[in-house]
Design an enzyme around this catalytic site. Structure first.
Site, mmCIF file in Angstrom:
data_model
loop_
_atom_site.group_PDB
_atom_site.id
_atom_site.type_symbol
_atom_site.label_atom_id
_atom_site.label_comp_id
_atom_site.label_asym_id
_atom_site.label_seq_id
_atom_site.Cartn_x
_atom_site.Cartn_y
_atom_site.Cartn_z
ATOM 1 N N ASP A 12 54.703 61.361 65.646
ATOM 2 C CA ASP A 12 55.963 61.358 66.365
ATOM 3 C C ASP A 12 55.634 61.720 67.823
ATOM 4 O O ASP A 12 54.548 62.239 68.111
ATOM 5 C CB ASP A 12 56.895 62.391 65.725
ATOM 6 N N ASP A 14 58.241 63.225 70.542
ATOM 7 C CA ASP A 14 58.903 64.430 71.041
ATOM 8 C C ASP A 14 58.670 65.612 70.100
ATOM 9 O O ASP A 14 58.879 65.504 68.889
ATOM 10 C CB ASP A 14 60.400 64.173 71.186
#
Length: 213
Positions: A12, A14
């Site tokens: 991922d 963020d």
């Protein structure tokens, strides 16, 4: 034809690849940072539908000038250990991907700077030099993240048991389930509970010992 890889690590963006939540940095430009941060936290805990939440948070960005992207990029903090992890993956013949519910407008600078090989994210609508408050195109949600991991693995000849997914929020769970090893990193309680392994320190170098030699 894409080059083959020994294994695939998908992160991922963020709060995983980077310490920040980019949508919150952009919302600061509209004076709505705290409001959007609260909505992001709820989405990452899995309390609301991710796509619906993203649309409402992006709506708060309407009117933000596109110059805000450069200011957001200047505030990005790479997660500790991220370069060590990426270098180790490459040294061992692996591929690094990032699939994000965030935005290409920022990731297109951050990802190559960190040595990421492939990435996918949402795009923001722009008109007359400012954000429209809408997402441009299909939303990268939990299902899209899992599909992307499978697509990249197939394209590079990586068997499913040699795929790794690293994430922190509820929208990473399906990607983590699709991977050979799902790693919770800097993660919400529901994600830690569902992961194959939980990385304790906020240091991506801790993943290196888990990689194929």
């Amino acid at each position: 034809m894409p080059a083959p890889a020994r294994f695939l690590v998908v992160l991922d963006a963020d709060s995983t690849l980077i310490r920040n939540e980019v949508i919150e940095l952009l919302a600061d430009e509209a004076g709505r940072g705290a409001e959007v941060a609260a909505a992001t936290e709820a989405a990452m805990r899995g309390e609301v539908d991710f796509a619906d939440s993203l649309r409402s948070r992006v709506a708060a960005l309407a009117g933000v000038p596109i110059e805000a992207f450069a200011r957001a990029i200047a505030r990005i903090e790479p997660t500790p250990g991220v370069r060590t992890l990426i270098d180790a993956v490459h040294a061992r013949g692996g591929l690094v991907g990032v699939v994000s519910g965030g935005f290409h407008e920022v990731l297109d600078t951050v990802a190559p700077d960190l040595g990421v090989d492939v990435w996918r994210a949402n795009r923001l609508g722009v008109a007359d030099g400012a954000l429209t408050g809408e997402v441009d195109g299909p939303i990268v949600d939990a299902a899209a993240k899992a599909d992307t991991l499978r697509e990249w693995a197939a394209a590079h000849g990586v068997p499913s048991h040699l795929t790794f997914a690293i994430g922190d929020g509820a929208n990473d769970l399906r990607m983590m389930e699709a991977a050979g090893l799902g790693l919770a990193f800097n993660a919400k309680p529901a994600v830690r509970a569902a992961a194959d392994l939980v990385i304790g320190p906020v240091d991506l170098a801790a993943v290196v010992p888990l990689l194929p030699r």
